[in-house]
Design a protein around this motif. Structure first.
Motif, PDB file in Angstrom:
ATOM      1  N   GLN A  15       4.408   5.396   3.214  1.00  0.00           N
ATOM      2  CA  GLN A  15       3.778   6.720   3.258  1.00  0.00           C
ATOM      3  C   GLN A  15       4.834   7.791   3.021  1.00  0.00           C
ATOM      4  O   GLN A  15       5.895   7.771   3.638  1.00  0.00           O
ATOM      5  CB  GLN A  15       3.126   6.958   4.619  1.00  0.00           C
ATOM      6  N   GLN A  32       5.575  -1.415  11.198  1.00  0.00           N
ATOM      7  CA  GLN A  32       4.375  -0.948  10.497  1.00  0.00           C
ATOM      8  C   GLN A  32       4.646  -0.613   9.025  1.00  0.00           C
ATOM      9  O   GLN A  32       3.730  -0.531   8.225  1.00  0.00           O
ATOM     10  CB  GLN A  32       3.801   0.303  11.182  1.00  0.00           C
ATOM     11  N   SER A  79       1.465   1.036   3.718  1.00  0.00           N
ATOM     12  CA  SER A  79       2.681   0.682   4.459  1.00  0.00           C
ATOM     13  C   SER A  79       3.882   1.501   3.990  1.00  0.00           C
ATOM     14  O   SER A  79       4.935   1.464   4.619  1.00  0.00           O
ATOM     15  CB  SER A  79       2.976  -0.812   4.285  1.00  0.00           C
ATOM     16  N   GLN A  81      -5.673   4.670   2.977  1.00  0.00           N
ATOM     17  CA  GLN A  81      -6.188   4.229   4.276  1.00  0.00           C
ATOM     18  C   GLN A  81      -5.249   3.234   4.961  1.00  0.00           C
ATOM     19  O   GLN A  81      -5.095   3.257   6.175  1.00  0.00           O
ATOM     20  CB  GLN A  81      -7.574   3.594   4.086  1.00  0.00           C
ATOM     21  N   ALA A  82      -4.637   2.333   4.180  1.00  0.00           N
ATOM     22  CA  ALA A  82      -3.798   1.279   4.774  1.00  0.00           C
ATOM     23  C   ALA A  82      -2.483   1.188   4.032  1.00  0.00           C
ATOM     24  O   ALA A  82      -2.118   0.149   3.489  1.00  0.00           O
ATOM     25  CB  ALA A  82      -4.534  -0.055   4.742  1.00  0.00           C
ATOM     26  N   GLY A 118       0.828  -1.194   0.000  1.00  0.00           N
ATOM     27  CA  GLY A 118       0.000   0.000   0.000  1.00  0.00           C
ATOM     28  C   GLY A 118       0.866   1.248   0.000  1.00  0.00           C
ATOM     29  O   GLY A 118       1.877   1.332   0.705  1.00  0.00           O
ATOM     30  N   ASN A 123      -3.214   3.463  -1.819  1.00  0.00           N
ATOM     31  CA  ASN A 123      -4.104   3.101  -0.716  1.00  0.00           C
ATOM     32  C   ASN A 123      -3.845   4.057   0.442  1.00  0.00           C
ATOM     33  O   ASN A 123      -2.960   3.831   1.270  1.00  0.00           O
ATOM     34  CB  ASN A 123      -3.867   1.648  -0.289  1.00  0.00           C
TER      35      ASN A 123
END
Length: 789
Positions: free
Chosen positions: A83, A110, A81, A78-79, A47, A76
């Motif tokens: 960012q 995370q 991995s 919302q979820a 993601g 994605n």
């Protein structure tokens, strides 16, 4: 067969083994990095979310990360991995000098998070992430990185004028620059040998002075846009008033003396100069600056301004009259007067002037930029006068030099001079020396060595009337005294006999290339009585350091083409990029080489072609399908002659010109042999009768020796390689001496008489031949010193 090398024997002397094993092989190394236990395993699909980034940059960044992470990135928010958070709104416009390139990168259970103030910071963080992914293959170590560059100007200059560089080669270098966090591409587009920039207003420039090899304006726009997406500025260089043979070929009426002229086919400095007394010259410059400004959005435009041969100005009646009218005493004042007029033209087009050392003059505005090819003395003068400057001396990568030499090259003058200690017991010797070169005037100077009662020594030197420098590592080797310093030519190592008061004997190594030296003693004595006065160098004012904005590596193309461009630049440019980006205190060369060995592999993964270029070059020298392994072994043992030795050999042979072949074996050698770097690291651990390091040395020598029959066979059966036959014979002798030395060292230390005999043999084997040096001969001499009493 494509051969890649990993040199696991390189160790970091400054870190413990546990710390070394944990330190990521990143280059440039981040400002702050902490590593925790654990790894984030990369899934097949990841993601991905990005805030505040323009579409073009985002698409390119996503492509790079998918390739490096070997995973599919799926948008994605919302979820995610992975960012990436950019604080400022998307700034897809052109990057600017001084933009914030800082970032943080955190990897934990995370996932991956990048935070940056600007898109540029996010781009730099992504390069660090790509390097981590390459080293750790499928899993990423838990790290926390806070990073920002030390200098805002970190550049590479490519000369497309002498040899035209194809567009695909330019794009590759931009990709490589981005992977090294470099941010300025300086494009040298005009010179005596070619005009490479399409002009709409003066079309005869490309029609008559390019051999049909030039970049269209559309080509240039695309390069500039691609560089922009990578966060790289593009600064063009348009040479005036000298290096003007291409202009003279197309528009002779702009030159100080009537033609006819033709495009130069030789390399060097030539006579044509633009005529400062001719109003049409300024009309020409104004039109060209206007065209260039429409293509290159960068605020800086490089005017060259170097290497003015005043002969034409001195012979021109109109120029003489113009100088009288404007009360200009000599050609230096005329040059400054010309530059002032050019600067005003640039300013009208929204451009700032940039040029080499020769344009510096206090009458010019403080917003000009000086790029120094003349060295730290010149750069310091510029900075202390309030002008911004860049260092290129010591980063001339068209010279094959050791990466360690570039890595030591610090843009901020150090103020590290230590005054000599002279007591009643101090012995001193003062010497004059002269080192003839193969081209140009001899290098001359004086040095003095002070020896204290406890045997410790200090030394000082002036080379070509430059400021005083301190000598490094003064030591005695049998009858020789050895010391060294870094110069504009490269590392300059004296190995001389100071036993005679009449003459100086020995040699000077410029890099790996031996040069003869002659000289005489100027005086000797004890204590202060008649002791030479050592002139202290000018103190660099620390407050002027902010005027030094960084530096640029330069790749001039007299003996470089698109077919070996990558091989000449990489991977050592990663180490230079580290000098521009990372902390000044990061100086351990062994640790640098450890990471460079990984970057040697990494560069091929980001699209750089040095491995392919070497393979294609070697394959072109042998029959189709031949085993290339012996040539790769040969390339580990020999190196190009360093400094400009190759250029000067060609000059002496009347082969210093555009028609000279650049497809011989030597043309497909890297700048240095990393295999020899690894061997030298092992040799540095050798002790007489201690078998541990000696066995490792002998293992390498034995492997090379086993390749000799195949090497000899390949050379003798392929006409392109036949000139290398004497080199192979000398390599065989060097290997025999090396292995015999290992055997003797296992039993006992080598005595002085044996050492002198062996050293003389090795000096003969280290002479330049076929524009190459058997680097192994230098390594064996280091082994001799480790094994001597």
């Amino acid at each position: 067969m494509k051969k890649t090398l990993l040199f696991t024997s390189l160790m970091c002397a400054g870190l413990s083994m546990s710390a070394l094993a944990a330190a990521p092989a990143l280059m440039p190394y981040p400002a702050k990095l902490s590593q925790q236990q654990g790894y984030f395993s990369l899934p097949a699909t990841l993601g991905f979310s990005v805030s505040q980034m323009g579409d073009a940059r985002l698409a390119l960044l996503k492509q790079q990360l998918q390739q490096s992470l070997n995973t599919q990135l799926v948008d994605n928010n919302q979820a995610a991995s992975l960012q990436i958070h950019v604080k400022q709104s998307a700034n897809a416009d052109y990057p600017a000098l001084g933009d914030d390139e800082s970032y943080s990168l955190k990897i934990n259970s995370q996932g991956i998070r990048i935070d940056a103030a600007t898109e540029l910071g996010a781009l730099r963080a992504a390069q660090t992430l790509r390097q981590l992914a390459f080293e750790h293959q499928g899993k990423l170590p838990f790290v926390s990185i806070q990073d920002s560059p030390r200098f805002p100007w970190r550049g590479l200059m490519i000369d497309s004028a002498r040899h035209f560089m194809p567009l695909d080669a330019i794009y590759r270098q931009l990709d490589g620059m981005a992977s090294a966090k470099l941010n300025v591409f300086h494009w040298h587009l005009t010179d005596d040998q070619g005009w490479r920039l399409e002009s709409k207003t003066y079309p005869k420039l490309q029609e008559l002075a390019s051999d049909g090899l030039y970049y269209t304006q559309d080509d240039i726009r695309k390069v500039v846009d691609y560089a922009r997406q990578l966060g790289i500025r593009v600064v063009p260089e348009f040479d005036v008033p000298g290096h003007a043979s291409a202009i003279a070929t197309a528009y002779p009426e702009l030159i100080s003396l009537p033609g006819p002229y033709q495009l130069e086919r030789h390399w060097g400095v030539f006579e044509p100069l633009l005529d400062p007394s001719n109003p049409k010259v300024y009309t020409f410059i104004d039109a060209m600056v206007g065209e260039i400004a429409s293509l290159f959005p960068d605020p800086y435009l490089h005017i060259g301004g170097d290497e003015i041969n005043p002969k034409q100005w001195q012979q021109s009646e109109s120029v003489a009259a113009y100088m009288t009218e404007h009360k200009l005493a000599d050609h230096h004042e005329l040059h400054t007067h010309f530059n002032a007029k050019v600067q005003k033209i640039l300013a009208r087009h929204g451009k700032k002037m940039m040029g080499w050392d020769e344009i510096f003059h206090p009458d010019l505005p403080k917003d000009i930029m000086i790029q120094s090819w003349q060295g730290l003395d010149s750069l310091a003068q510029t900075a202390m006068a309030g002008y911004q400057g860049l260092l290129s001396t010591g980063f001339y990568i068209d010279q094959p030099q050791k990466t360690a030499y570039h890595y030591r090259n610090e843009p901020i003058p150090a103020n590290d001079f230590v005054a000599p200690k002279i007591s009643n017991d101090t012995q001193w010797q003062q010497w004059q020396f002269e080192m003839p070169r193969l081209k140009g005037s001899a290098v001359k100077g004086e040095f003095v060595i002070f020896t204290q009662a406890d045997g410790s020594r200090q030394g000082y030197i002036q080379v070509n009337k430059q400021q005083t420098r301190m000598l490094k590592d003064i030591e005695t080797l049998g009858s020789l005294t050895r010391f060294w310093l870094d110069t504009w030519m490269g590392p300059m190592q004296f190995e001389v006999s100071l036993n005679s008061t009449k003459s100086l004997d020995g040699r000077i190594l410029i890099g790996n290339s031996p040069y003869s030296v002659r000289g005489k003693q100027l005086g000797s004595g004890q204590g202060n009585n008649n002791a030479p006065q050592v002139v202290k160098p000018t103190h660099f004012e620390p407050q002027s350091a902010d005027n030094i904005l960084g530096g640029e590596a330069t790749i001039w193309s007299e003996i470089i083409t698109g077919e070996n461009l990558d091989l000449r630049i990489w991977p050592r440019l990663y180490a230079i990029a580290e000098r521009f980006w990372s902390a000044k205190t990061l100086t351990d060369k062994d640790e640098m080489y450890r990471r460079l060995a990984v970057m040697h592999e990494y560069g091929t993964k980001v699209g750089l072609a040095y491995a392919d270029q070497q393979q294609a070059g070697f394959a072109s020298l042998v029959s189709k399908g031949a085993d290339l392994s012996p040539l790769y072994t040969l390339a580990e043992i020999v190196e190009q002659a360093q400094y400009y030795t190759r250029h000067h050999i060609k000059f002496q042979a009347d082969a210093y010109h555009h028609g000279e072949r650049l497809d011989r074996f030597v043309d497909f050698l890297p700048a240095e042999s990393l295999a020899l770097v690894a061997l030298d690291r092992t040799i540095s651990q050798v002790k007489p009768t201690d078998n541990t390091a000696l066995s490792k040395v002998d293992e390498t020598l034995s492997t090379w020796q086993q390749q000799l029959p195949a090497m000899r066979e390949l050379v003798n059966t392929n006409s392109e390689l036949l000139p290398l036959a004497p080199v192979v014979t000398d390599i065989e002798q060097t290997l025999q001496l090396s292995r015999q030395l290992v055997a003797n060292c296992r039993n006992s230390a080598i005595n002085q008489a044996e050492g002198e005999t062996l050293r003389n043999q090795l000096w003969q084997l280290a002479e330049v031949r076929q524009e190459m040096v058997i680097g192994l001969a230098h390594s064996t001499e280091r082994l001799l010193e480790r094994c001597s009493n």
